[in-house]
Enzyme design. Structure first.
Site, PDB file in Angstrom:
ATOM      1  CB  SER A  20      45.395  58.358  68.704  1.00 44.21           C
ATOM      2  OG  SER A  20      44.208  57.769  69.859  1.00 44.21           O
ATOM      3  CB  ILE A  26      45.153  71.062  66.130  1.00 43.60           C
ATOM      4  CG1 ILE A  26      43.492  71.311  67.106  1.00 43.60           C
ATOM      5  CG2 ILE A  26      45.678  72.935  66.660  1.00 43.60           C
ATOM      6  CD1 ILE A  26      43.519  71.812  68.449  1.00 43.60           C
ATOM      7  CG  ASP A  78      39.843  66.186  64.110  1.00 43.94           C
ATOM      8  OD1 ASP A  78      40.390  67.426  64.589  1.00 43.94           O
ATOM      9  OD2 ASP A  78      40.556  64.921  63.719  1.00 43.94           O
ATOM     10  CG  ASP A 153      45.715  52.227  64.857  1.00 46.02           C
ATOM     11  OD1 ASP A 153      46.381  51.846  65.594  1.00 46.02           O
ATOM     12  OD2 ASP A 153      45.213  53.533  64.609  1.00 46.02           O
ATOM     13  CB  THR A 194      63.702  61.182  69.218  1.00 39.26           C
ATOM     14  OG1 THR A 194      64.413  60.771  69.119  1.00 39.26           O
ATOM     15  CG2 THR A 194      64.444  63.160  69.683  1.00 39.26           C
ATOM     16  N   GLY A 362      21.205  68.522  72.564  1.00 40.38           N
ATOM     17  CA  GLY A 362      21.185  66.816  73.715  1.00 40.38           C
ATOM     18  C   GLY A 362      20.565  65.616  72.842  1.00 40.38           C
ATOM     19  CB  CYS A 389      19.453  71.973  69.441  1.00 42.63           C
ATOM     20  SG  CYS A 389      18.673  70.489  68.199  1.00 42.63           S
ATOM     21  CD  GLN A 393      14.232  69.901  70.624  1.00 42.04           C
ATOM     22  OE1 GLN A 393      13.889  68.730  71.682  1.00 42.04           O
ATOM     23  NE2 GLN A 393      14.141  69.793  69.604  1.00 42.04           N
ATOM     24  NE  ARG A 469      14.522  61.124  64.199  1.00 42.77           N
ATOM     25  CZ  ARG A 469      16.024  60.456  64.676  1.00 42.77           C
ATOM     26  NH1 ARG A 469      16.054  60.262  65.663  1.00 42.77           N
ATOM     27  NH2 ARG A 469      16.854  60.275  63.880  1.00 42.77           N
ATOM     28  CG  HIS A 517      23.336  72.495  66.599  1.00 36.91           C
ATOM     29  ND1 HIS A 517      23.766  71.696  67.472  1.00 36.91           N
ATOM     30  CD2 HIS A 517      21.949  71.773  65.933  1.00 36.91           C
ATOM     31  CE1 HIS A 517      23.139  71.041  67.706  1.00 36.91           C
ATOM     32  NE2 HIS A 517      21.860  71.217  67.157  1.00 36.91           N
ATOM     33  CD  GLU A 519      26.014  74.518  68.184  1.00 37.99           C
ATOM     34  OE1 GLU A 519      25.360  75.096  68.227  1.00 37.99           O
ATOM     35  OE2 GLU A 519      26.151  73.509  68.556  1.00 37.99           O
TER      36      GLU A 519
HETATM   37  N1  GLN Z   1      17.042  65.153  71.216  1.00 37.50           N
HETATM   38  C1  GLN Z   1      16.329  66.833  70.172  1.00 37.50           C
HETATM   39  C2  GLN Z   1      15.964  65.869  68.104  1.00 37.50           C
HETATM   40  O1  GLN Z   1      15.866  65.201  68.012  1.00 37.50           O
HETATM   41  C3  GLN Z   1      17.117  68.127  70.184  1.00 37.50           C
HETATM   42  C4  GLN Z   1      19.050  67.534  69.374  1.00 37.50           C
HETATM   43  C5  GLN Z   1      19.211  68.561  69.057  1.00 37.50           C
HETATM   44  O2  GLN Z   1      19.939  69.299  70.285  1.00 37.50           O
HETATM   45  N2  GLN Z   1      20.576  68.618  68.365  1.00 37.50           N
HETATM   46  O3  GLN Z   1      14.970  67.160  67.917  1.00 37.50           O
END
Ligand code: GLN
Length: 539
Positions: A20, A26, A78, A153, A194, A362, A389, A393, A469, A517, A519
């Site tokens: 894997s 992709i 993915d 698997d 192969t 994070g 995010c 903060q 959160r 987010h 991204e």
């Molecule tokens: N830990 C933070 C929260 O829960 C930020 C979450 C994040 O960056 N996705 O609000």
């Protein structure tokens, strides 16, 4: 589901053999892309054999990022490839994990829905899997289903059986099994082997899956004549074999599949109406990338996970795409927030090597002081900064501390802080801390006219995806203003702060952070506004 039922959709099942982690996602996404390029409506779904219910609780260092769809599903990375290659928003139905299926089966069992029957993997688990796959396929001309892991698997067997049965019921003319295999290269004898691919094909057939499309992955380009050997010993027709060596960019994979005739093969094998593929956007992107090679910029990602580049995949893709659009290659430098926190890494030194900082999302307090330092350093030293995010903060915490509230923090990291500049809102208190309980998916954000955010989006009402959160606490907005940080984006329904930026008086070249987010909505040929702004600022 009766035997031989034409549901009006063509199914392509993508499984993996040998090992894997060779880019099956992709490959599946690229296949979808060249079919969509012919005008068919395509959906794509990932079936993961894990016993997790969703990807929200999986460690990004092990599994890569958790991708979030607009309807708030926490999914495998993915799904991000699928959205970027298909240029299409997907939903929860495109992400299915065994845990979700098993949970439903057990709930049904407790509710007495099986009426005294023995509850078994076959048919109860497999039937529900089939149902979820068929539901996701509804309304699409082609439905691609990728099964995670490698065939054989133990945990993947129920999905294998489910896709075998779907093939039986919708008929061969509506089903194509594609197998993605790895071709190892032996440095000593200078040859590609192969045999593992042959064995993988045999294993698939042992499980009742008869692959008729073979996508081979290798690190270097393998000689084209290997196709003949694979065809003969693997039992696959030669025109149904694609060689996919490592490409300079993943966005060249659709072009490579198309050049090898895979699109035409799939169309004829599935009896689809032939049509010409328009893959110009991938060709144009390749040209743009080549053009961008003349110049590069460097962005420092201040993060917790520095060992697995998949941990922030959508963020780095968004940065790269913004780079191509602005005629530069974006080099990504992973900066350990923990090392910044401990003082092992000095931001003065880091700043010499990068043109801008990005603090992505994070959770948890590992390295958090390092991230706060980075947000504060970028503000004070006029270094372009994008916070996402958690990155918003920490910017708020840095701002509050700059305004004199030296113990300001998020209650996520210090539950006793006297100044909870980031905290949970009343209606979230007492909720469980794990398992799909965050603010997830699309929410509105109203943007102040005249702000940097407004300039970037060119719009005063946007929708972006969330996964968090904690919130910036509106009680501290005047303190933040004192530090030169203003809120320029707000949720119109709840009034929660969504975008924070440096006030115009600071004359900062680029300092902006979002609670959402950005991204996840960035696309290779259409980079997201905030990323574009960051790269424009550093260029
Ligand atoms: N830990 C933070 C929260 O829960 C930020 C979450 C994040 O960056 N996705 O609000």
């Amino acid at each position: 589901m009766g035997f031989k039922e034409d549901v009006g959709t063509k199914f392509i099942f993508v499984t993996g053999g040998v090992i894997s982690g060779v880019g099956k996602g992709i490959a599946a996404a690229s296949l979808g892309s060249i079919l969509k390029a012919r005008g068919y409506s395509v959906n794509i779904q990932k079936c993961d054999p894990y016993l997790n219910v969703d990807s929200g609780t999986l460690n990004p260092a092990e599994h890569g990022e958790c991708f979030v769809t607009s309807d708030g599903a926490e999914t495998d990375l993915d799904l991000g490839h699928y959205e970027r290659f298909l240029d299409q928003n997907l939903t929860q139905s495109s992400s299915l994990m065994s845990g979700r299926v098993l949970r439903e089966v057990l709930e049904n069992e407790r509710a007495g829905k099986y009426r005294g029957k023995t509850v078994q993997y076959i048919p109860h688990v497999t039937d529900l899997m089939k149902q979820k796959i068929l539901e996701a396929s509804k309304g699409f001309g082609i439905h691609i289903v990728e099964i995670g892991g490698t065939m054989g698997d133990i945990e993947a067997q129920a999905f294998t059986e489910a896709i075998r049965e779907i093939g039986l019921s919708v008929g061969r003319e509506n089903t194509l099994y594609a197998h993605v295999v790895y071709l190892p290269y032996l440095e000593t004898s200078k040859e590609f082997k192969t045999k593992p691919a042959q064995n993988a094909l045999r294993d698939a057939r042992n499980s009742g899956i008869f692959p008729e499309l073979l996508l081979t992955r290798s690190e270097k380009p393998a000689p084209p004549k290997l196709k003949e050997k694979l065809a003969l010993f693997g039992g696959i027709s030669k025109e149904a074999i694609a060689m996919l060596p490592n490409a300079e960019s993943i966005y060249q994979v659709p072009i490579s599949l198309e050049l090898q005739g895979i699109g035409d093969y799939v169309v004829s094998r599935l009896n689809l109406k032939p049509s010409k593929a328009n893959i110009k956007k991938w060709e144009d992107l390749t040209d743009k990338m080549a053009e961008a090679k003349k110049k590069s910029v460097s962005i420092g990602l201040v993060v917790k996970y520095v060992d697995n580049e998949d941990s922030y995949f959508s963020v780095t893709e968004a940065l790269r795409s913004a780079g191509w659009d602005n005629g530069v290659i974006v080099k990504i430098k992973y900066i350990s927030a923990e090392k910044v926190e401990s003082g092992e890494l000095k931001l003065d030194d880091v700043a010499k090597e990068v043109d801008g900082f990005l603090v992505p999302g994070g959770f948890g307090n590992r390295g958090i002081e390092g991230k706060i330092l980075a947000a504060s350093y970028a503000l004070e030293n006029e270094i372009p900064y994008l916070g996402i995010c958690l990155g918003m903060q920490v910017a708020a915490i840095a701002g509050a501390r700059r305004a004199g509230l030296t113990k300001a923090n998020s209650t996520e990291f210090d539950s006793d802080t006297p100044d909870p500049v980031v905290t949970t809102m009343e209606d979230q208190k007492g909720k469980e801390l794990t398992g799909g309980t965050m603010r997830l998916g699309n929410y509105d954000c109203e943007i102040k006219e005249g702000s940097l955010a407004y300039k970037l989006y060119g719009n005063n009402l946007i929708q972006e995806r969330h996964r968090h959160r904690y919130e910036v606490n509106a009680k501290y907005l005047t303190d933040l203003e004192e530090a030169g940080l203003i809120i320029t984006g707000t949720n119109p329904q709840t009034n929660l702060p969504e975008i924070l930026e440096a006030a115009p008086e600071l004359n900062h070249p680029f300092y902006i952070a979002a609670q959402f987010h950005p991204e996840f909505t960035s696309r290779p040929t259409n980079p997201q506004a905030l990323f574009n702004g960051l790269i424009q600022a550093v260029v």
